[in-house]
Write a protein that holds these residues in place. Structure first.
Motif, short mmCIF file in Angstrom:
data_model
loop_
_atom_site.label_atom_id
_atom_site.label_comp_id
_atom_site.label_asym_id
_atom_site.label_seq_id
_atom_site.Cartn_x
_atom_site.Cartn_y
_atom_site.Cartn_z
N THR A 525 0.96 -1.22 -0.12
CA THR A 525 -0.09 -0.02 0.06
C THR A 525 0.93 1.49 -0.07
OG1 THR A 525 -1.71 -1.40 1.47
CG2 THR A 525 -1.91 1.14 1.35
N LEU A 526 1.89 1.13 0.90
CA LEU A 526 2.61 2.42 1.04
C LEU A 526 3.57 2.79 -0.42
CD1 LEU A 526 4.11 2.11 4.58
CD2 LEU A 526 2.99 4.10 3.75
N VAL A 527 3.71 1.66 -0.98
CA VAL A 527 4.61 1.95 -2.22
C VAL A 527 3.69 1.99 -3.40
CG1 VAL A 527 6.77 0.91 -1.36
CG2 VAL A 527 4.88 -0.60 -2.89
N GLY A 528 2.26 2.04 -3.21
CA GLY A 528 1.44 2.29 -4.34
C GLY A 528 1.36 1.04 -5.19
N SER A 529 1.67 -0.17 -4.62
CA SER A 529 1.32 -1.28 -5.73
C SER A 529 0.13 -1.46 -6.43
CB SER A 529 1.76 -2.63 -4.86
OG SER A 529 1.23 -3.70 -5.49
N VAL A 534 -3.80 -5.90 -3.47
CA VAL A 534 -3.97 -4.65 -2.92
C VAL A 534 -5.39 -4.02 -3.58
CG1 VAL A 534 -3.30 -2.30 -3.05
CG2 VAL A 534 -1.68 -3.81 -2.64
N LEU A 535 -5.41 -4.01 -4.72
CA LEU A 535 -6.65 -3.46 -5.49
C LEU A 535 -8.09 -4.22 -5.07
CD1 LEU A 535 -5.17 -2.94 -9.20
CD2 LEU A 535 -4.92 -1.49 -7.15
N ASP A 536 -8.01 -5.56 -5.00
CA ASP A 536 -9.11 -6.20 -4.78
C ASP A 536 -9.80 -5.64 -3.34
OD1 ASP A 536 -9.01 -7.67 -6.73
OD2 ASP A 536 -8.46 -9.55 -6.05
N THR A 544 -3.21 6.81 2.44
CA THR A 544 -1.67 6.59 2.66
C THR A 544 -1.24 5.79 1.36
OG1 THR A 544 -2.50 4.71 3.93
CG2 THR A 544 -1.58 6.61 5.16
N TYR A 545 -1.95 5.61 0.52
CA TYR A 545 -1.61 4.68 -0.46
C TYR A 545 -0.61 5.19 -1.38
CZ TYR A 545 -2.03 2.16 -5.24
OH TYR A 545 -1.77 1.50 -6.14
N GLY A 546 0.42 4.97 -1.62
CA GLY A 546 1.58 5.37 -2.58
C GLY A 546 2.27 6.36 -1.91
#
Ligand code: ADP
Length: 699
Positions: A525-529, A534-536, A544-546
Motif C-alpha cells: 500500500t505504501l509503495v502504491g502497488s 491491494v486493488l481487490d 496513505t496509498y503510494g
C-alpha cells in the motif's frame, strides 16, 4: 496444437510457470535430454508431468520415494491425469495388471521404484511400451558422491538400454559438479544420437525464507529458542542430528509435537508423518530421515537443533519451509562443538583401511564354520582402535560388497549372522578401493567445512548458498538473512525532519489498516502497488496509498521492521500475523514523542526491479481480511472431504491460501469461483459445487 501454457492452466490450475520450468518443459517437448537442478519445492515434478501430457507415448518416472508414490498419483488423478505406480507394495497380480494397462495405453505417467529394474522379467515386460520420456527423479541417487547414493540407481543404465534408449530427463536438488557429471555420464544423457544434454540450474533463490544462524552456548538456549519459534510461528520442523536429540527436544516441547527418526518402526513413522501432513500436529521434531518429499506447504519455520553435514542437506531441509511462498524462517542453532557429531557420522560412513583391517582380522579369529550371530555393537568391541559402531557397520558392508563375508538374517533371530566366504583370503588380497573411500571421506569433510563456513559467514547467506549451487540465473542474494538485515540498519539516532515525515506516513498507514493486514500488504500500500492483493480489497483508496513510492518496497519493509523492533508497531502472533499501532507508535505518529531509531540505509536497500513480484516479503505477507468463520467452515469441509477420499492430504484439495481467498471473495457462481486465485477448471470440476454449497450455507 495445445500449448504447454494451456496444459498448465487447464490441468494444473497454475497461471504462470515457476522460475525455470518453462525452459525445461520446452526442451523436453523438443526431444532433448535434460538435467534439471532445482531445489526442493522448486517445482521439478511439473517439468516432466506437463510434457507427459504433450508427448506421444508414456512417461516413466523413477523415484525412490515409495511412500509418496500414492500421494503423487492421487494428486495427478485430482488433475485428471491418468497415472499409476509400481513398487514393492503391490502383489504380483496387481503389478501384472498395471503393466498390462500401461501397454494398453491407459496411463500417461507411471511412477516406478528403482529396485523394480533389478528384475529382468520386469524390464522385459515393459519392452513393448512406447516410452516418450524416462524421467529420473532424485537423480543424485545415481552418484556415489551424492549424499543419498542408491546402488539400484546404477542399474537404470542397463534398463534404459533394454528399453531402447528413450529420451531422459534427470532431476535433482543436488547441484555439486561431481554429482552432475555422474548423472550425465551414468544415464548417458545426450548420447545415442541425441544432442548435448541441456543442463538447467534455477530456482535456488528463496526470497521468502529468512535465513539465520544463532550462536548458542547451551542446550537450554537452544530449547528456549525453539520454544519461541513454536509459540510465534506455530507450524514447522525442528531437525536434530541424532535420535537421542529428537527424543529430548520432542519431550521438552510436550504435546502437539510429533517425533520422527529412523529407529522408529515403519508403522510408528507412518503415523507420525500422517499426523503432521494432515495438519493434526503442527510441529515435527525429526532426524533427516524425515522429509524426503515432505510437501506440506504451510511450514513457517525449519530450525536445525544441530548443524547439518552439508549445504545440500541443509538447504534441502530448510527449503521445506514456506513452500506456499509465504514468509518463513530458517535457522541453524550453532555451537562449534556440535560439528563433532557430523565428523563422527563422516567417520562412520567412510571407514579407514585400519578399521576394515581390524574388523577382518577379528572376524577371522572369531568366525568358526557357522559364523557369528552378533549385533554390530558387539562386533565393534572386537575391533581395536575404534569407538564408532557406524564405521564398523560400514566396514562390514564393504567386506560384504567385496564378497569376503556374507551377512544373513534368519527369521526369528535377533540379528544378522556373519560368515567368512571360503576359502578365506588374507587381508592383503582383499580388493577394496581404499583410495575411493579416502576421497569420499575428504569430500564429505569438505562439505562439512562449507557448512561450518556458512554458519560463521558474515555476509548475505542467500548469496553464499546460490554461489555454492552455481545458480547464476536466479540472481544475487537478497535482503532476507540475519546478516543483511542487521547491516540494513544504521545506528540508532534521532530522525531528521524529512525522515520524521516518512515515519509518520508509515505509522499512519499501519493505523488505517489497524490489525487487519500483515506487513506485506502494508508495504504494498505504501509503495502504491497495483497488485491484485491491494486493488481487490480497496487499499488503493486509502489516503496513505503510494505515500512512500519513491523509497521502494525493500526500504519500506526495513522501515517497518525498525518500527516493530522499537515497539511503535506490534505484530500479532500466530500463523497469519497482522500489524497494529502501539501507544508509543501513536505518540510518535502525532509527533508527541521523538525516539532514536536505527533506520535502514538507503544504499543497501535500493529497490530492485522485479523483486517484489518474485516472492519477496512484500508480496508474501498474509491477508487478515477474510471471513474467519467461513474459512473455518471451509477447513472443516476440506477435512471431511479428505477423510472421505481415503486420507488424501488436505492441502491437495485446496491449500490454506486458497481457502482464505475463498473466504474473502465468497464466490456465489461457478464463474466467480474460477476467478479465485488457485482454482483452475480441474479443481472447479471436482470440488466446485461442494465449495459453493459450503459458502452459501455459511452466508
Ligand atoms: P520439487 O519436486 O522440486 O520439490 P514440487 O514439484 O513438489 O517440487 O513442487 C513444489 C510445489 O510447487 C508444489 O506444491 C507444486 O504444486 C507447486 N508448483 C509447481 N509448479 C507450480 C506453478 N507453476 N505455479 C504454482 N505452483 C507450482
Amino acid at each position: 496444437m495445445t500449448t504447454p501454457h494451456e496444459i498448465l492452466e487447464r490441468h494444473f490450475g497454475f497461471r504462470e510457470f515457476l522460475e525455470g520450468q518453462e525452459r525445461v518443459v520446452e526442451a523436453i517437448v523438443a526431444g532433448e535430454d535434460v538435467c534439471v537442478i532445482m531445489p526442493t519445492g522448486g517445482g521439478k515434478s511439473l517439468c516432466y508431468q506437463l510434457p507427459a501430457m504433450l508427448l506421444e507415448g508414456i512417461t516413466i518416472v523413477v523415484s525412490p520415494l515409495i511412500a509418496l508414490m500414492k500421494d503423487q498419483v492421487d494428486a495427478l488423478a485430482a488433475k485428471k491425469i491418468p497415472a499409476t505406480f509400481i513398487n514393492s507394495s503391490l502383489g504380483q497380480s496387481e503389478m501384472d495388471d498395471r503393466i498390462a494397462r500401461m501397454i494398453r495405453g491407459e496411463y500417461r505417467l507411471v511412477y516406478i521404484a528403482p529396485e523394480r529394474f533389478k528384475s529382468e522379467r520386469f524390464v522385459r515386460a515393459l519392452a513393448p511400451l512406447s516410452i516418450a520420456l524416462f524421467a529420473v527423479d532424485e537423480a543424485h541417487c545415481i552418484s556415489q558422491w551424492g549424499h543419498d547414493f542408491r546402488p539400484d540407481y546404477l542399474r537404470l543404465k542397463w534398463a534404459l538400454k533394454d528399453l531402447g534408449q528413450p529420451q531422459v530427463a534427470a532431476l535433482t536438488a543436488t547441484a555439486t559438479p561431481e554429482v552432475r557429471a555422474d548423472i550425465i555420464e551414468q544415464l548417458g544423457l545426450g548420447k545415442f544420437g541425441r544432442k548435448e544434454p541441456r543442463v538447467f540450474v534455477s530456482g535456488f533463490a528463496r526470497h521468502n525464507l529468512t535465513l539465520g544462524v544463532s550462536h548458542v552456548k547451551s542446550k537450554a538456549d537452544k530449547l528456549a529458542r525453539i520454544q519461541e519459534y513454536v509459540r510465534q510461528l506455530q507450524t514447522g520442523i525442528v531437525y536434530c542430528a541424532t535420535r537421542k536429540n529428537v527424543e529430548k527436544v520432542a519431550a521438552a516441547l510436550g504435546k502437539g509435537v510429533v517425533a520422527y527418526h529412523g529407529a522408529m518402526t515403519p508403522d510408528q513413522r507412518e503415523r507420525a508423518q500422517e499426523k503432521f501432513m494432515s495438519g493434526k500436529c503442527s510441529v515435527a521434531v525429526a532426524t533427516n530421515a524425515f522429509g524426503m518429499g515432505i510437501d506440506r506447504p504451510d511450514l513457517r519455520f525449519v530450525v536445525h537443533y544441530d548443524i547439518p553435514g552439508s549445504i545440500e542437506a541443509y538447504y534441502q531441509e530448510a527449503g521445506r519451509a514456506g513452500r506456499d511462498g509465504e514468509p518463513s524462517r530458517c535457522e541453524v542453532l550453532y555451537n562449534y562443538a556440535d560439528t563433532r557429531t557430523q565428523e563422527f557420522f563422516i567417520e562412520g560412513a567412510n571407514p579407514t583401511r585400519e578399521v576394515i583391517a581390524g574388523l577382518y582380522n577379528a572376524l577371522r579369529r572369531v568366525c568358526g564354520k557357522d559364523g557369528i550371530e552378533l549385533p554390530i555393537a558387539e562386533i565393534a568391541e572386537l575391533v581395536p582402535n575404534t569407538k564408532n559402531d557406524m564405521a564398523v557397520g560400514s566396514a562390514l558392508y564393504q567386506l560384504e560388497r567385496a564378497g569376503f563375508i556374507t551377512r544373513e538374517y534368519r527369521q526369528g533371530s535377533r540379528t544378522y549372522t556373519t560368515r567368512l566366504v571360503e576359502p578365506v583370503k588374507a587381508f592383503g588380497d582383499l580388493e577394496i578401493d581404499y583410495e575411493r573411500l579416502e576421497k569420499k571421506r575428504e569430500r564429505d569433510l569438505g562439505k562439512l567445512a562449507k557448512m561450518i563456513k556458512y554458519a560463521e559467514h558474515h555476509d548475505c547467506r542467500h548469496h553464499y548458498i546460490l554461489e555454492y549451487f552455481g545458480d547464476t540465473e536466479t540472481g544475487e542474494g537478497c535482503t532476507v538473512c540475519d546478516n543483511c538485515l542487521s547491516k540494513a540498519t544504521g545506528p540508532a539516532r534521532f530522525p531528521t525532519d524529512e525522515e520524521t515525515v516518512m515515519i509518520q506516513k508509515a505509522l499512519s498507514c499501519v493505523a488505517r489498516v489497524d490489525g487487519r493486514y500483515g506487513r506485506g500488504r502494508i508495504v504494498q500500500t505504501l509503495v502504491g502497488s497495483r497488485s491484485k492483493d491491494v486493488l481487490d480489497v480497496g487499499l488503493d483508496r486509502l489516503s496513505t496509498y503510494g505515500l512512500l513510492k519513491d523509497l521502494g518496497a525493500d526500504y519500506v519493509w526495513g522501515l517497518l521492521n525498525t518500527l516493530i523492533r522499537t515497539g511503535c508497531v506490534t505484530v500479532s502472533g500466530g500463523q497469519y500475523p497482522t500489524l497494529s499501532l502501539t501507544e508509543l507508535g501513536g505518540e510518535v505518529m502525532r509527533k508527541q514523542k521523538r525516539i532514536p531509531l536505527a533506520l535502514p540505509e538507503i544504499s543497501k536497500t535500493t529497490p530492485k526491479p522485479g523483486r517484489a513480484q518474485k516472492g519477496s516479503p512484500t508480496k508474501a505477507d498474509v491477508a487478515g481480511d477474510y471471513d474467519v468463520a467461513l474459512f473455518e467452515a471451509l477447513k472443516q469441509w476440506r477435512r471431511e472431504n479428505a477423510e472421505r477420499s481415503g486420507g488424501v492430504p488436505a492441502y491437495l484439495i485446496y491449500p490454506d491460501r486458497t481457502l482464505q481467498e475463498l473466504a474473502r471473495v465468497k464466490p456465489k457462481t461457478e464463474a466467480e469461483l474460477l476467478e479465485v486465485k488457485g482454482i483452475g477448471p480441474a479443481k472447479a470440476r471436482m470440488f466446485g459445487a461442494e465449495t459453493l454449497a459450503v459458502i452459501a450455507r455459511a452466508l
